[in-house]
Enzyme design. Sequence first.
Site, PDB file in Angstrom:
ATOM      1  N   LYS A 106      18.115 -34.104   4.711  1.00  0.00           N
ATOM      2  CA  LYS A 106      16.953 -34.914   5.080  1.00  0.00           C
ATOM      3  C   LYS A 106      17.313 -36.369   4.883  1.00  0.00           C
ATOM      4  O   LYS A 106      18.134 -36.695   4.014  1.00  0.00           O
ATOM      5  CB  LYS A 106      15.777 -34.560   4.169  1.00  0.00           C
TER       6      LYS A 106
HETATM    7  N1  GLU Z   1      11.519 -32.178  10.104  1.00  0.00           N
HETATM    8  C1  GLU Z   1      11.300 -30.789  10.433  1.00  0.00           C
HETATM    9  C2  GLU Z   1      11.252 -29.953   9.168  1.00  0.00           C
HETATM   10  O1  GLU Z   1      10.937 -30.438   8.108  1.00  0.00           O
HETATM   11  C3  GLU Z   1      12.290 -30.286  11.467  1.00  0.00           C
HETATM   12  C4  GLU Z   1      13.723 -30.386  11.080  1.00  0.00           C
HETATM   13  C5  GLU Z   1      14.701 -30.063  12.203  1.00  0.00           C
HETATM   14  O2  GLU Z   1      14.268 -29.727  13.291  1.00  0.00           O
HETATM   15  O3  GLU Z   1      15.898 -30.149  11.930  1.00  0.00           O
HETATM   16  O4  GLU Z   1      11.458 -28.775   9.196  1.00  0.00           O
END
Ligand code: GLU
Length: 418
Positions: A106
């Site tokens: 992240k």
């Molecule tokens: N931000 C989204 C999550 O927390 C999607 C992450 C992604 O598609 O890689 O799952």
Amino acid sequence: MSLKDTPRESCERFLDHAFDHLTVSPEMSQLLRSPYREIRFELPLKRDDGSISLFFGYRVQHNQSRGPFKGGLRFHQDIDLEHFVALAQIMTWKTSLLDLPFGGAKGGINCDPGTLSERELETLTKRYAQRISMFIGPDRDIPAPDMGTGPREMAWILDACSHNEGFNPAIVTGKPVELGGAPGRLEATGYGVAQITAMVAAERNMAIEGATVAIQGVGNVGAHAAGFLSELGAKVVALSDSHGGIYNASGFDVNRTLELIAQNKQRHKSIQDLNSDFDKISNAELLELEVDFLIPAAVGGVINEQNADKLQAKTVIEAANMPVTCKADAPLHENGTTIIPDILANAGGVTASYLEWVQNRQRYQWSKEKLLENLKERLQRSWNLVRDRSAKDNLNYRQAAYVIAVERIIKAINLRGF
Ligand code: GLU
């Protein structure tokens, strides 16, 4: 060390609860908790008025034992490295639970995108992409949208990376469809939330038609969840944005209300400024409504030790990441509230990202219907596993989901060796 009730602490406690039901050595426990890599860097930006603002960029890569790091980019003024460490860890469990060939990561920037012009945001996003370009790639780490980012930012990242790499759309997911984005990816998180809600209702022999739902947040996830739930026949009785919410005991005409909300957003007005006779409620009141399904779909930590005892919903579907803190989790479970954890409830997004990545690698595009059908099957498989494991080992759904996810990671680590 005393951690506050931060996402980091919640994520440590949730992992502890999984370890209670697994045999894990102290060394493995340490390995599973600590991120593989934490990156923080300066991002100075020359503003339109000539002044300089200093932001920070982050990318935390937690685990890659089952595949390249995967996870979104969050642009929000209140985030720091601690938040990203927690959110990256959550991504590892999420991709593992859904059996996707990815790990967890992240990142993002500590900016309030609403206060930046489009040019400033584009410059900042592209500079961010340049600074992490050596750490990302289709087989290394694949960013995607999260809070404060969307297809527009993903297009900028693709552009910034293409100058060195050549055009490789698999470098990032959640792109605009015109640039290799998968039809259905935008709706996928909300669609998954709605499908999981229907699966939970079916498990209880309860009709989703007429079930009452309150949704906190009408961003991409909350708005699509509301739309799909109302298509399934559920009665959406409350919606909110960061300023407050609206309530209608007989249920909204969701499509019409979402249209009005979108128009209001364009005029930078709140959901509470809608010209209609809905009752106004605060976000705190929304969380305390007596509904069948409460869906927090905005920021984390909204259900915490201060309000856990006031919740009246029978089931909480965690559409946001970490909306229930560890200190609220235990009392809620003790009171008989069912919690469907984020790593399952909002996994529609990253699962659709996987399907986008697969299409990009094949230079091929599926229809939206095919993507959503495939996504639903994967969510159903994971829900069945969580439900069965919970029944078999007498675990709540969060513990069951964590146990399944962590077991798979340990297996992969051991198979790969040290
Ligand atoms: N931000 C989204 C999550 O927390 C999607 C992450 C992604 O598609 O890689 O799952």
